[in-house]
Scaffold this motif. Structure first.
Motif, PDB file in Angstrom:
ATOM      1  N   ARG A  68       1.346  11.229   9.836  1.00  0.00           N
ATOM      2  CA  ARG A  68      -0.008  11.539   9.131  1.00  0.00           C
ATOM      3  C   ARG A  68       0.404  12.702   7.625  1.00  0.00           C
ATOM      4  O   ARG A  68      -0.351  12.189   6.913  1.00  0.00           O
ATOM      5  CB  ARG A  68      -0.672  12.310  10.143  1.00  0.00           C
ATOM      6  CG  ARG A  68      -1.333  11.421  11.121  1.00  0.00           C
ATOM      7  CD  ARG A  68      -2.567  12.018  11.920  1.00  0.00           C
ATOM      8  NE  ARG A  68      -3.081  11.089  12.768  1.00  0.00           N
ATOM      9  CZ  ARG A  68      -4.129  10.248  12.362  1.00  0.00           C
ATOM     10  NH1 ARG A  68      -4.487  10.265  11.204  1.00  0.00           N
ATOM     11  NH2 ARG A  68      -4.559   9.329  13.148  1.00  0.00           N
ATOM     12  N   HIS A  71       1.332  10.360   5.066  1.00  0.00           N
ATOM     13  CA  HIS A  71      -0.101   9.747   4.716  1.00  0.00           C
ATOM     14  C   HIS A  71      -0.664  10.526   3.745  1.00  0.00           C
ATOM     15  O   HIS A  71      -1.215  10.075   2.672  1.00  0.00           O
ATOM     16  CB  HIS A  71      -0.728   9.256   5.866  1.00  0.00           C
ATOM     17  CG  HIS A  71      -2.105   8.892   5.503  1.00  0.00           C
ATOM     18  ND1 HIS A  71      -3.097   9.226   5.612  1.00  0.00           N
ATOM     19  CD2 HIS A  71      -2.450   7.381   5.110  1.00  0.00           C
ATOM     20  CE1 HIS A  71      -4.201   8.599   5.177  1.00  0.00           C
ATOM     21  NE2 HIS A  71      -3.560   7.385   5.034  1.00  0.00           N
ATOM     22  N   LYS A  91       0.785   1.258  10.790  1.00  0.00           N
ATOM     23  CA  LYS A  91       0.175   2.766  10.931  1.00  0.00           C
ATOM     24  C   LYS A  91      -0.396   3.425   9.897  1.00  0.00           C
ATOM     25  O   LYS A  91      -1.432   3.793   9.997  1.00  0.00           O
ATOM     26  CB  LYS A  91       1.212   3.498  11.825  1.00  0.00           C
ATOM     27  CG  LYS A  91       1.700   3.016  13.221  1.00  0.00           C
ATOM     28  CD  LYS A  91       2.341   4.045  13.940  1.00  0.00           C
ATOM     29  CE  LYS A  91       2.645   3.660  15.623  1.00  0.00           C
ATOM     30  NZ  LYS A  91       3.672   4.664  16.170  1.00  0.00           N
ATOM     31  N   TYR A  95      -4.516   4.494   9.101  1.00  0.00           N
ATOM     32  CA  TYR A  95      -4.918   5.751   8.652  1.00  0.00           C
ATOM     33  C   TYR A  95      -5.963   5.722   7.603  1.00  0.00           C
ATOM     34  O   TYR A  95      -6.851   6.594   7.325  1.00  0.00           O
ATOM     35  CB  TYR A  95      -3.942   6.584   8.439  1.00  0.00           C
ATOM     36  CG  TYR A  95      -3.024   7.021   9.413  1.00  0.00           C
ATOM     37  CD1 TYR A  95      -3.225   7.221  10.525  1.00  0.00           C
ATOM     38  CD2 TYR A  95      -1.532   7.589   9.198  1.00  0.00           C
ATOM     39  CE1 TYR A  95      -2.363   7.326  11.588  1.00  0.00           C
ATOM     40  CE2 TYR A  95      -0.971   7.929  10.084  1.00  0.00           C
ATOM     41  CZ  TYR A  95      -1.049   7.740  11.445  1.00  0.00           C
ATOM     42  OH  TYR A  95      -0.111   7.990  12.097  1.00  0.00           O
TER      43      TYR A  95
END
Length: 246
Positions: A68, A71, A91, A95
């Motif tokens: 994350r 990201h 993945k 997000y």
């Protein structure tokens, strides 16, 4: 993730050498040839090496929180994250706010550069300081090199000129101790005249035999792929670029 001080980048040369694709980009940063940034988690089990051109490569396996964070870097700093892991890429896609762009990777299996002459009415010129600062477009040296001094020390580039106007150019977008990735662009008014072929062939001649030429492009960029193949490059791998949509 923490940012590693530039004075410590050489610690990550071995890490960069073990990245399985396009390693010229992370190596150029770790070796100090080109500007960039290196991030690491606290244990340094996860490393991100970000090239001046924003191409970013990973060593290690991120946990959910680290993924994350990657990201967020893609969204907030326009980091262009490259990997060969489809599950990881999906993945990041889930997000939100990013797109997946397939890219192809080419190697050069020959020992000599192709001989490609420029058409009549054009001249060939090295990319000097004037051209470094003058060239405009999407793929230009100033996007990949911090400044002309860095480029002058470690880069190479050739521009095909039409009078005083730059028509097409090829240059080292990434340069490590063993490889050189070639970037090319042709001004719109001069396309489809074989100028990019001539410029890239001249750069390949400059690169060999000290380093191996390399080439990467988006899979949808059929013009770049055809140019690579005409020059003698052979597709050897592929990857996924995850970025904030343009």
């Amino acid at each position: 993730m923490k940012k590693i001080p530039a004075s410590e980048y050489s610690r990550f040369i071995n890490t960069a050498q073990h990245i399985p694709f396009c390693k010229v980009y992370p190596l150029s940063v770790a070796e100090g040839t080109q500007s960039g940034c290196i991030y690491a988690n606290e244990s340094e089990s996860l490393i991100l090496i970000r090239h001046r051109g924003n191409f970013t490569f990973m060593s290690g396996t991120p946990n959910e929180a680290e993924l994350r964070e990657i990201h967020e870097l893609i969204l907030s700093e326009k980091l262009k994250f490259l990997c060969q892991d489809n599950t990881l890429a999906e993945k990041l896609m889930q997000y939100g706010g990013v797109e997946l762009v397939p890219r192809d990777v080419y190697s050069y299996p020959h020992d000599k550069a192709p001989v490609i002459n420029i058409p009549d009415g054009y001249t060939m010129r090295r990319i000097d300081e004037e051209l470094f600062n003058k060239l405009t477009g999407i793929v230009i040296p100033s996007y990949y090199w911090k400044d002309y001094d860095e480029y002058r020390r470690n880069g190479i580039g050739i521009c095909i000129m039409h009078g005083s106007e730059p028509a097409s150019w090829a240059f080292s977008a990434a340069s490590s101790s063993s490889e050189c990735d070639i970037g090319i662009e042709t001004a719109e008014a001069y396309r489809k005249h074989g100028l990019a072929l001539a410029a890239a062939a001249a750069v390949i001649k400059e690169i060999l035999p000290e380093k191996r030429p390399a080439w990467t492009c988006q899979r949808t960029n059929l013009g770049s792929a055809r140019t690579a193949e005409k020059l003698g490059f052979v597709k050897c791998s592929d990857c996924i670029l995850i970025r904030k949509p343009l």
